[in-house]
Design an enzyme around this catalytic site. Structure first.
Site, mmCIF file in Angstrom:
data_model
loop_
_atom_site.group_PDB
_atom_site.id
_atom_site.type_symbol
_atom_site.label_atom_id
_atom_site.label_comp_id
_atom_site.label_asym_id
_atom_site.label_seq_id
_atom_site.Cartn_x
_atom_site.Cartn_y
_atom_site.Cartn_z
ATOM 1 C CG HIS B 327 -2.143 -0.831 1.016
ATOM 2 N ND1 HIS B 327 -2.153 -2.178 1.254
ATOM 3 C CD2 HIS B 327 -3.394 -0.534 0.580
ATOM 4 C CE1 HIS B 327 -3.345 -2.675 0.985
ATOM 5 N NE2 HIS B 327 -4.122 -1.699 0.559
ATOM 6 N N GLY B 328 2.045 1.195 0.487
ATOM 7 C CA GLY B 328 2.841 2.404 0.464
ATOM 8 C C GLY B 328 4.179 2.218 1.123
#
Lengths: 379, 479
Positions: B327-328
């Site tokens: 996700h990041g």
């Protein structure tokens, strides 16, 4: 997480949910009928909107005025109000500085002390971020009527009124915003918006949404925005509740303070009394005189470190010019900036230009007692 | 180009009409057109990054074919490593390089060394996490022998670049998509109706639910939690839960709807996750295509649940750690993934304990709703970690949650926006309705005449135009 087969519903949606997938595709026929329904619905929505005839059906455009908090319904209510003692106009400085409810309370008390007990003064804050003298002139000429308001307080800080000055960053944008409102403003202010074909074909839905969210106040759903836009019934940025002692924590503004201060410095470094401002002020003065409205030009108190960064002599030049205009037209010029008792500190400013709720509360009360009460009591 | 933008409102009908004209006449031309349209769609964001898609497409097309032709294990493995290196190399460079370098610099500085390794400050190409996973799954499946290569480079390029799912999923498997491309699918009347339904439903979730709730409740709270007390914090946390769901589920639905109208069936990504009755179930309903990807290519290869309980928990934690990092690039995503892993482990352990004790799960309404309430909130716990930009803000969120009493929210004098609360209730009601009546609603929709659907659509579009003063980008574009 499990390595069992996926238990959720089928990953690919089944057309059997709806209808027969084996049917011969007739996509163009579907498209044509779909569009027909859409067009008819759009037309009906227009007819419905026209029939309803609510002034805000058409006025509720996504104009920049609306977004920045000078709700057209506020203007409309101002125009339709039985009583309007004071109206403020100006830039975001005014929008942040005047809390109508607090000002009214203080004014009522001050008037009572002067022998006008029972008076229920009504004040409006028509300040607007990026406001221009053209907009103030528009108010004076088109929205105000005879003695309505009794006093028109105009912000006299030309460098804050120069949004449309050629060469200023974003001037074109401001022009576009300002070119937008006249028709809708007029219509909103008179409460008789003539219905024209609304490009947004389902504008009528707005009515239903407004009524759903709050049948009492058509602006409520916008009012709910956390930045406070349009949150007060008579304009201004802060509801009175925000201004109670201890409610607003000035330290919350610390993070952006330096950046905002530098922005303010950039603004004052290009200080100039634009020719537009001079022309518009003349027209405002004439319009007010014709309608029996007392025009008061008020130079708001400024943040001292910012004043120190103004070009040398610029403030003096501005004062001289405004003084001359006041003498010429016979309106009052009140220079709060020059009065050291009105000096505000960082505790009252939320940035270098705008007062915070604590500062706005003090400003509203003091201007009611010290400036407006004598005027209204005399009148 | 965003799904919730006027350009897309013009782009998609134009693509649809041309696609209709081509699909009966020339299948290859149709595929070529859809591919060009897809690249055009992507180029509207930044044409320079089309290059990355092309690299990924060419490499995996060549590698997939080479693996298929080669029977030697060593050669097949080497080819797979080429694909992994190129795809993960691109992803790592653009998405994670700066994070790792900055972390290394911090570590070096904490050791008293010169932490001055250079960072690149690269723009994160939209959709890179999604199409990279798609192409990887293609190559891995061929390597495993469970998939044959695409019949043509055009088919494969369309699989990678098909615009509805290109920038934010769903993550489509080649085994789902390639057979459809080869079949030259055409949308039936039901597909068109359902496609429109998915688009409208997705837009409603995005524009009305996610953007408005986000603006009213979540963004204000997470922007400055110090202004809020317990009630404001809860409104913000609930608000973000529905904002995130509405945003991403909405995007996925629009993607599925667009695909469907063009004749392609893309996998659904969300199945009412907030109606799940266990934490394990939540993750079978949330971002399904990513979770199943993680399951098939990380969890199961690690051993899944076949190697004893301890290893199963380890595998769950590792998989969720990857999910978080996907996700990041940030420590918050690492923590978020691990916390999710822990809650899943706890949920699994608890199910096993109950099973050993012979506890029979009751299905009465009270039990069902009790479980839903519980596991919704368990799912909610790590969300602030996901949302807050740093640990300091996360701490402020925690402090806001325990700020109670007359001074709560002392610097938040504005009321919790009523519209936001009303929309939260609406979002919840929609979730319940979808859980119990989802199929019925679709059936009713499909039974409507096209004219009625058109009228309904124009009313909804009017609503979208009214409530969206500003176009808000989709949250998952940043991943």
């Amino acid at each position: 997480m499990s390595d069992a087969s996926h238990p959720a519903a089928p990953a690919v949606p089944s057309a059997a949910d709806g209808a027969d997938t084996q049917a011969e595709p007739r996509a163009f026929a579907f498209l044509a009928r779909f569009l027909l329904g859409a067009v008819v619905a759009a037309a009906l929505a227009n007819v419905l909107a026209a029939a309803l005839g609510q002034r805000w059906l058409g006025a509720e455009t996504p104009s920049q005025l609306e977004r920045n908090g000078l709700s057209l319904s506020i203007l409309a209510e101002f125009a339709a109000a039985e009583r309007a003692d004071v109206a403020f106009a100006g830039s975001s400085v005014t929008r942040n500085a005047v809390v109508p409810e607090l000002l009214e309370d203080a004014l009522a008390t001050a008037l009572a002390e002067r022998g006008s007990a029972g008076a229920e003064p009504r004040a409006w804050n028509l300040g607007y971020p990026g406001g221009t003298p053209q907009l103030a002139r528009y108010f004076a000429e088109r929205v105000f009527r005879e003695g309505h308001p009794r006093v028109f307080v105009l912000e006299a800080a030309p460098f804050l009124w120069d949004s449309t000055r050629p060469g200023r960053e974003g001037a074109e944008t401001y022009w576009r915003w300002m070119s937008e409102p006249p028709e809708t403003l007029t219509a909103a202010a008179t409460g008789s918006l003539p219905y024209t074909f609304v490009p947004d074909a389902v504008k009528g839905l707005n009515w239903g949404m407004e009524m759903l969210w709050n049948p009492r106040h058509p602006d409520s759903w916008r009012a709910a925005r956390p930045d406070g836009n349009g949150i007060t019934p008579r304009g201004g940025r802060y509801p009175a509740a925000w201004c109670a002692p201890g409610v607003w924590d000035p330290s919350r503004d610390d993070a952006q303070w330096e950046e905002n201060f530098q922005r303010g410095v950039e603004r004052v470094s290009e200080l100039a009394t634009s020719p537009e401002w001079r022309t518009e002020l003349d027209r405002i003065a004439v319009a007010c005189a014709e309608k029996g409205i007392e025009l008061v030009l008020v130079m708001p108190p400024l943040y001292a470190p910012l004043v120190e960064r103004m070009p040398p002599g610029a403030l003096a030049e501005m004062r001289a010019w405004m003084g001359a205009a006041a003498d010429r037209h016979g309106f009052r010029l009140i220079d709060l900036e020059a009065d050291s008792t009105w000096a505000y500190t960082r505790a009252e400013f939320r940035d270098a230009l705008h007062l915070n709720p604590a500062g706005a509360a003090d400003f509203s009360r003091r201007i009611a007692v010290e400036v407006l009460a004598p005027l209204l009591a005399d009148g | 180009m965003f799904f919730n933008s006027v350009p897309f409102l013009l782009f998609f009908p134009a693509v649809f009409v041309v696609d209709l004209l081509l699909q009966r006449r020339n299948a290859t031309a149709r595929k070529g057109f859809l591919l060009l349209a897809s690249w055009f769609f992507y180029a509207q964001w930044d044409y320079r990054f089309l290059f990355l898609i092309w690299v990924s497409t060419v490499v995996d097309w060549l590698v997939g074919n080479a693996i298929h032709r080669n029977s030697g294990k060593r050669a097949r493995n080497a080819l797979l490593w080429v694909s992994l290196a190129v795809n993960l190399g691109l992803l790592g460079t653009f998405k994670y390089y700066d994070f790792f370098i900055e972390s290394a610099n911090l570590l070096l500085e904490s050791l008293g060394l010169n932490g001055n390794l250079p960072v690149l400050r690269l723009i994160l190409p939209v959709g890179i996490s999604f199409y990279t996973f798609q192409t990887l799954s293609y190559t891995i499946e061929i390597w495993r022998g469970t998939l044959k290569p695409a019949r043509s480079a055009l088919d494969f390029a369309l699989f990678v670049g098909f615009f509805p799912q290109l920038v934010a999923g769903p993550i489509v498997r080649a085994s789902e998509f390639l057979p459809q491309v080869e079949r030259n699918p055409r949308a039936s009347r039901a597909d068109l109706s359902l496609g429109v339904y998915e688009i409208l439903s997705g837009l409603f979730k995005k524009v009305v639910i996610a953007d408005l709730i986000g603006g009213d409740l979540a963004n204000g709270f997470y922007g400055d939690p110090t202004r809020f007390g317990f009630l404001g914090a809860m409104a913000g946390i609930y608000g973000f839960a529905f904002q995130l769901f509405g945003d991403f589920a909405g995007y996925s639905q629009i993607a599925v709807g667009c695909g469907r109208i063009l004749g392609f069936q893309l996998p659904q990504n969300f199945f009412n996750p907030y109606m799940a009755r266990s934490n394990v179930e939540v993750w079978r309903r949330w971002h399904v295509t990513l979770i199943t990807w993680m399951r098939d290519y990380i969890y199961i290869p690690l051993g899944g649940s076949r190697s004893g309980e301890a290893r199963t928990y380890r595998n769950i934690l590792i998989t969720n750690l990857f999910s978080g990092v996907w996700h990041g690039a940030g420590i918050n995503f690492v923590i978020w993934g691990l916390v999710n892993g822990l809650t899943i482990c706890w949920s699994r352990w608890w199910m096993i304990v109950k099973s050993r004790r012979g506890v029979v799960e009751r299905d009465d309404a009270w039990t069902v709703w009790k479980q839903r309430f519980l596991f919704f909130h368990v799912f909610l716990i790590p969300m602030p970690i996901f949302r807050t930009p740093d640990l300091a803000t996360l701490g402020e969120v925690g402090r806001a949650l325990v700020r109670w009493g007359p001074d709560a929210g002392v610097t938040d004098p504005g009321e919790i926006p009523r519209r936001g609360v009303l929309l939260l209730i609406l979002a919840f009601a929609m979730t319940v309705a979808s859980e119990y009546r989802g199929k019925s609603i679709r059936r009713v929709w499909c039974s409507l005449r096209p004219e009625v659907q058109g009228a309904f659509a124009v009313c909804l579009f009017g609503l979208f135009a009214l409530v969206s003063a500003e176009r808000v980008p989709f949250v998952y574009f940043q991943f």
